[in-house]
Design a protein around this motif. Structure first.
Motif, PDB file in Angstrom:
ATOM      1  N   ALA A 146     -10.763  12.300   3.913  1.00 24.75           N
ATOM      2  CA  ALA A 146     -10.038  12.483   5.166  1.00 24.75           C
ATOM      3  C   ALA A 146      -8.649  11.850   5.059  1.00 24.75           C
ATOM      4  O   ALA A 146      -8.522  10.662   4.760  1.00 24.75           O
ATOM      5  CB  ALA A 146     -10.813  11.860   6.325  1.00 24.75           C
ATOM      6  N   ALA A 147      -7.621  12.628   5.317  1.00 20.87           N
ATOM      7  CA  ALA A 147      -6.249  12.139   5.221  1.00 20.87           C
ATOM      8  C   ALA A 147      -6.009  11.027   6.238  1.00 20.87           C
ATOM      9  O   ALA A 147      -6.384  11.135   7.404  1.00 20.87           O
ATOM     10  CB  ALA A 147      -5.267  13.287   5.460  1.00 20.87           C
ATOM     11  N   GLY A 148      -5.389   9.946   5.767  1.00 26.00           N
ATOM     12  CA  GLY A 148      -4.985   8.875   6.659  1.00 26.00           C
ATOM     13  C   GLY A 148      -6.044   7.853   7.005  1.00 26.00           C
ATOM     14  O   GLY A 148      -5.723   6.808   7.577  1.00 26.00           O
ATOM     15  N   VAL A 149      -7.301   8.080   6.681  1.00 29.97           N
ATOM     16  CA  VAL A 149      -8.362   7.131   6.999  1.00 29.97           C
ATOM     17  C   VAL A 149      -8.419   6.091   5.885  1.00 29.97           C
ATOM     18  O   VAL A 149      -8.746   6.404   4.740  1.00 29.97           O
ATOM     19  CB  VAL A 149      -9.723   7.834   7.155  1.00 29.97           C
ATOM     20  CG1 VAL A 149     -10.808   6.811   7.482  1.00 29.97           C
ATOM     21  CG2 VAL A 149      -9.649   8.888   8.241  1.00 29.97           C
ATOM     22  N   TRP A 185      -0.715   4.467  -2.912  1.00 25.76           N
ATOM     23  CA  TRP A 185      -0.273   5.730  -3.499  1.00 25.76           C
ATOM     24  C   TRP A 185      -0.937   6.953  -2.853  1.00 25.76           C
ATOM     25  O   TRP A 185      -0.466   8.075  -3.041  1.00 25.76           O
ATOM     26  CB  TRP A 185      -0.581   5.754  -5.001  1.00 25.76           C
ATOM     27  CG  TRP A 185       0.233   4.786  -5.805  1.00 25.76           C
ATOM     28  CD1 TRP A 185       1.186   3.922  -5.354  1.00 25.76           C
ATOM     29  CD2 TRP A 185       0.137   4.575  -7.214  1.00 25.76           C
ATOM     30  NE1 TRP A 185       1.689   3.184  -6.396  1.00 25.76           N
ATOM     31  CE2 TRP A 185       1.072   3.561  -7.544  1.00 25.76           C
ATOM     32  CE3 TRP A 185      -0.644   5.139  -8.219  1.00 25.76           C
ATOM     33  CZ2 TRP A 185       1.239   3.111  -8.844  1.00 25.76           C
ATOM     34  CZ3 TRP A 185      -0.482   4.695  -9.519  1.00 25.76           C
ATOM     35  CH2 TRP A 185       0.458   3.692  -9.831  1.00 25.76           C
ATOM     36  N   ILE A 186      -2.042   6.737  -2.137  1.00 26.32           N
ATOM     37  CA  ILE A 186      -2.786   7.870  -1.590  1.00 26.32           C
ATOM     38  C   ILE A 186      -1.924   8.660  -0.605  1.00 26.32           C
ATOM     39  O   ILE A 186      -1.879   9.900  -0.641  1.00 26.32           O
ATOM     40  CB  ILE A 186      -4.085   7.401  -0.911  1.00 26.32           C
ATOM     41  CG1 ILE A 186      -5.031   6.764  -1.940  1.00 26.32           C
ATOM     42  CG2 ILE A 186      -4.765   8.572  -0.214  1.00 26.32           C
ATOM     43  CD1 ILE A 186      -5.648   7.739  -2.917  1.00 26.32           C
ATOM     44  N   ASP A 187      -1.234   7.957   0.294  1.00 21.14           N
ATOM     45  CA  ASP A 187      -0.391   8.652   1.262  1.00 21.14           C
ATOM     46  C   ASP A 187       0.761   9.374   0.571  1.00 21.14           C
ATOM     47  O   ASP A 187       1.166  10.464   0.997  1.00 21.14           O
ATOM     48  CB  ASP A 187       0.151   7.663   2.293  1.00 21.14           C
ATOM     49  CG  ASP A 187      -0.936   7.115   3.204  1.00 21.14           C
ATOM     50  OD1 ASP A 187      -1.936   7.834   3.418  1.00 21.14           O
ATOM     51  OD2 ASP A 187      -0.805   5.980   3.691  1.00 21.14           O
ATOM     52  N   SER A 205      13.010  15.181   1.179  1.00 20.42           N
ATOM     53  CA  SER A 205      12.776  14.790   2.575  1.00 20.42           C
ATOM     54  C   SER A 205      11.427  15.287   3.083  1.00 20.42           C
ATOM     55  O   SER A 205      10.768  14.625   3.894  1.00 20.42           O
ATOM     56  CB  SER A 205      13.902  15.322   3.463  1.00 20.42           C
ATOM     57  OG  SER A 205      15.137  14.726   3.123  1.00 20.42           O
ATOM     58  N   ALA A 206      11.016  16.473   2.607  1.00 23.86           N
ATOM     59  CA  ALA A 206       9.722  17.017   3.016  1.00 23.86           C
ATOM     60  C   ALA A 206       8.580  16.128   2.530  1.00 23.86           C
ATOM     61  O   ALA A 206       7.629  15.840   3.274  1.00 23.86           O
ATOM     62  CB  ALA A 206       9.558  18.437   2.472  1.00 23.86           C
ATOM     63  N   VAL A 207       8.673  15.676   1.278  1.00 21.35           N
ATOM     64  CA  VAL A 207       7.646  14.769   0.737  1.00 21.35           C
ATOM     65  C   VAL A 207       7.654  13.455   1.513  1.00 21.35           C
ATOM     66  O   VAL A 207       6.595  12.904   1.856  1.00 21.35           O
ATOM     67  CB  VAL A 207       7.884  14.519  -0.769  1.00 21.35           C
ATOM     68  CG1 VAL A 207       6.922  13.450  -1.294  1.00 21.35           C
ATOM     69  CG2 VAL A 207       7.717  15.813  -1.560  1.00 21.35           C
ATOM     70  N   GLU A 208       8.842  12.969   1.819  1.00 23.51           N
ATOM     71  CA  GLU A 208       8.957  11.719   2.574  1.00 23.51           C
ATOM     72  C   GLU A 208       8.338  11.864   3.960  1.00 23.51           C
ATOM     73  O   GLU A 208       7.581  10.997   4.415  1.00 23.51           O
ATOM     74  CB  GLU A 208      10.432  11.330   2.694  1.00 23.51           C
ATOM     75  CG  GLU A 208      10.659  10.044   3.470  1.00 23.51           C
ATOM     76  CD  GLU A 208      12.129   9.698   3.619  1.00 23.51           C
ATOM     77  OE1 GLU A 208      12.429   8.606   4.151  1.00 23.51           O
ATOM     78  OE2 GLU A 208      12.979  10.531   3.221  1.00 23.51           O
ATOM     79  N   SER A 209       8.642  12.962   4.641  1.00 21.86           N
ATOM     80  CA  SER A 209       8.106  13.175   5.990  1.00 21.86           C
ATOM     81  C   SER A 209       6.586  13.289   5.986  1.00 21.86           C
ATOM     82  O   SER A 209       5.906  12.718   6.853  1.00 21.86           O
ATOM     83  CB  SER A 209       8.713  14.452   6.599  1.00 21.86           C
ATOM     84  OG  SER A 209      10.100  14.319   6.762  1.00 21.86           O
ATOM     85  N   ALA A 210       6.055  14.022   5.025  1.00 26.44           N
ATOM     86  CA  ALA A 210       4.603  14.172   4.936  1.00 26.44           C
ATOM     87  C   ALA A 210       3.933  12.836   4.616  1.00 26.44           C
ATOM     88  O   ALA A 210       2.861  12.520   5.155  1.00 26.44           O
ATOM     89  CB  ALA A 210       4.247  15.207   3.868  1.00 26.44           C
ATOM     90  N   THR A 211       4.552  12.037   3.761  1.00 27.67           N
ATOM     91  CA  THR A 211       4.014  10.715   3.420  1.00 27.67           C
ATOM     92  C   THR A 211       4.001   9.804   4.638  1.00 27.67           C
ATOM     93  O   THR A 211       3.006   9.113   4.912  1.00 27.67           O
ATOM     94  CB  THR A 211       4.841  10.071   2.301  1.00 27.67           C
ATOM     95  OG1 THR A 211       4.800  10.900   1.136  1.00 27.67           O
ATOM     96  CG2 THR A 211       4.306   8.691   1.955  1.00 27.67           C
ATOM     97  N   GLU A 212       5.105   9.792   5.384  1.00 27.18           N
ATOM     98  CA  GLU A 212       5.180   8.939   6.572  1.00 27.18           C
ATOM     99  C   GLU A 212       4.161   9.368   7.617  1.00 27.18           C
ATOM    100  O   GLU A 212       3.579   8.528   8.314  1.00 27.18           O
ATOM    101  CB  GLU A 212       6.590   8.982   7.163  1.00 27.18           C
ATOM    102  CG  GLU A 212       7.631   8.257   6.326  1.00 27.18           C
ATOM    103  CD  GLU A 212       7.323   6.777   6.152  1.00 27.18           C
ATOM    104  OE1 GLU A 212       6.625   6.197   7.018  1.00 27.18           O
ATOM    105  OE2 GLU A 212       7.765   6.188   5.138  1.00 27.18           O
ATOM    106  N   ARG A 213       3.925  10.669   7.729  1.00 26.09           N
ATOM    107  CA  ARG A 213       2.918  11.141   8.679  1.00 26.09           C
ATOM    108  C   ARG A 213       1.523  10.681   8.250  1.00 26.09           C
ATOM    109  O   ARG A 213       0.710  10.284   9.098  1.00 26.09           O
ATOM    110  CB  ARG A 213       2.961  12.669   8.768  1.00 26.09           C
ATOM    111  CG  ARG A 213       1.895  13.278   9.669  1.00 26.09           C
ATOM    112  CD  ARG A 213       1.918  12.708  11.077  1.00 26.09           C
ATOM    113  NE  ARG A 213       0.938  13.356  11.942  1.00 26.09           N
ATOM    114  CZ  ARG A 213       0.550  12.871  13.116  1.00 26.09           C
ATOM    115  NH1 ARG A 213       1.069  11.738  13.573  1.00 26.09           N
ATOM    116  NH2 ARG A 213      -0.345  13.511  13.833  1.00 26.09           N
ATOM    117  N   ALA A 214       1.250  10.720   6.947  1.00 24.67           N
ATOM    118  CA  ALA A 214      -0.043  10.236   6.455  1.00 24.67           C
ATOM    119  C   ALA A 214      -0.207   8.749   6.760  1.00 24.67           C
ATOM    120  O   ALA A 214      -1.289   8.292   7.139  1.00 24.67           O
ATOM    121  CB  ALA A 214      -0.156  10.492   4.958  1.00 24.67           C
TER     122      ALA A 214
END
Length: 431
Positions: free
Chosen positions: A252-255, A319-321, A409-418
């Motif tokens: 599960a993403a983010g858990v 590193w997971i996020d 920036s897309a990778v950064e945004s997705a990482t921050e959301r995770a």
């Protein structure tokens, strides 16, 4: 252990007990012919398992050790009424296990026999057992990591029980990868509240159920593959059925691992895994992080299970996020680029179906070449460009559109959301 990582020449008690437990698990009795072992392969399998446990003995050393233990067994059988001190010293430490091997097809002492962790008594590897304190009972606690050592053996994968809670794409992709190894469909079970996605698992020969508890009770490794907001509900439901033998793997993403360990029983083995969609075709990129109670052997077991799913790597949880932003979400970024490639060809007059087919093959071929060549992407890109050619003109246009900065920036945004999801999961578990 010396600097080379190889254990000392003398056999210590734990090493001997582990060796005997492995022989018992392999059913040594059916390989006996009088006092000889007629199946040399058995010792080769035992050798692999001992090596996995960190004991680097040769096959011949294992055979000789067995010969000594067997001699002690027969001597004690010949002289059952002799006073204890006249028997081979230290024999009774291993009596139950030897009897289980020599006289019964069924284990007599549970899953393992172990000595005290601080017991420094050793035995000479090239002679009879040295003097041990008398009498020496056989404690009933499990030999550390024996089950995992057995499961890590390539020939034992088929005995491992795997469970999935959740029947989405990630669960299906991982299940397909596992089944392409040595795990049998009969040893896999999947649960989901709805039957909507269960049919494709049944087509693989996998048993399905609507009971999460049934999956946990019948499995050694349990993949929790549900939406992140459902993880607390699922773990609260199954927690009382999770035991020391279980490995709980969350996809599960983010858990976070902290959340998983807080919701599971104390000392539970928890691992956080982030796969991506290409697991469906065994070309995934998977990264996992071990929880505080998961040992290196647990990671090795998970890696051996998942290696057919694609690239499998281990790293710190931080590193997971990042992996989620790079590879989990990155798959969609690649699809967007492939779609744009095809639409550019359509704009220039190519039929849509052909354009999309060529675009997909272009992405596939470029990815394989990048992976297999070992070259940096910039080097491969420069090899495609010729002075004044078509490619450099196209790349110039991409750079003018900011494709490099936008992708970063897309990778950064997705990482921050995770990471944001992770903070929410941690806060939610503490309420």
């Amino acid at each position: 252990m010396d600097d080379s990582g190889i254990k000392k020449q003398n056999w210590d008690v734990k090493e001997t007990e582990l060796f005997l437990e492995i022989l018992k698990e392999l059913d040594m009795k059916k390989c006996l012919d009088g006092r000889k072992v007629r199946n040399n392969k058995l010792f080769k399998v035992a050798h692999r398992r001992m090596t996995a446990a960190g004991y680097h003995r040769s096959v011949d050393q294992l055979k000789f050790r067995w010969k000594l233990l067997k001699s002690a067994y027969y001597k004690c059988k010949r002289e059952p009424d002799s006073p204890a001190p006249t028997k081979i010293q230290g024999w009774w430490r291993y009596e139950k296990t030897m009897v289980a091997i020599m006289e019964s097809r069924h284990p007599l002492v549970g899953p393992g026999v172990n000595s005290d962790r601080n017991d420094e008594v050793t035995e000479e590897s090239d002679g009879e057992a040295s003097v041990l304190h008398w009498p020496q009972p056989c404690p009933d606690n499990t030999t550390q990591n024996l089950d995992l050592i057995i499961k890590m053996d390539p020939e034992m994968d088929s005995q491992l029980k795997i469970g999935f809670i959740g029947a989405g794409n990630m669960a299906f992709g991982i299940a397909k990868g596992i089944l392409s190894g040595n795990v049998l469909p009969a040893n896999v079970k999947v649960s989901a509240p709805s039957s909507r996605n269960l049919g494709r698992f049944q087509e693989l020969g996998i048993a399905v159920t609507h009971s999460n508890i049934e999956v946990v009770c019948g499995s050694d490794v349990v993949f929790v593959a549900v939406k992140p907001h459902l993880v607390p509900l699922v773990l609260n439901e199954i927690a009382q059925h999770v035991t020391d033998r279980h490995m709980i793997v969350s996809v599960a993403a983010g858990v976070t691992l902290a959340t998983l360990e807080e919701l599971l029983p104390e000392n539970s083995v928890a691992i956080r895994l982030m796969p991506n969609l290409p697991c469906l075709v065994q070309e995934g990129a998977l990264l996992f992080a071990r929880g505080s109670h998961a040992k290196q052997e647990d990671g090795a077991l998970l890696r051996s299970l998942l290696h057919r799913c694609g690239l499998v790597e281990e790293g710190p949880e931080a590193w997971i996020d990042i992996h989620t932003g790079l590879s989990g979400s990155g798959v969609a970024f690649v699809y967007l680029f492939a779609e744009a490639l095809a639409e550019g060809a359509v704009k220039m007059g190519m039929p849509s179906a052909l354009a999309h087919s060529i675009a997909s093959q272009t992405v596939l071929g470029a990815g394989r070449l990048l992976r297999d060549s070992g070259k940096h992407p910039a080097q491969l890109r420069s090899e495609v460009c010729t002075p004044g050619g078509t490619t450099i003109y196209g790349l110039h246009t991409l750079e003018q559109g900011g494709v490099r900065a936008s992708t970063m920036s897309a990778v950064e945004s997705a990482t921050e959301r995770a990471r944001e999801l992770g903070r929410k999961s941690t806060a939610g578990s503490r309420k």
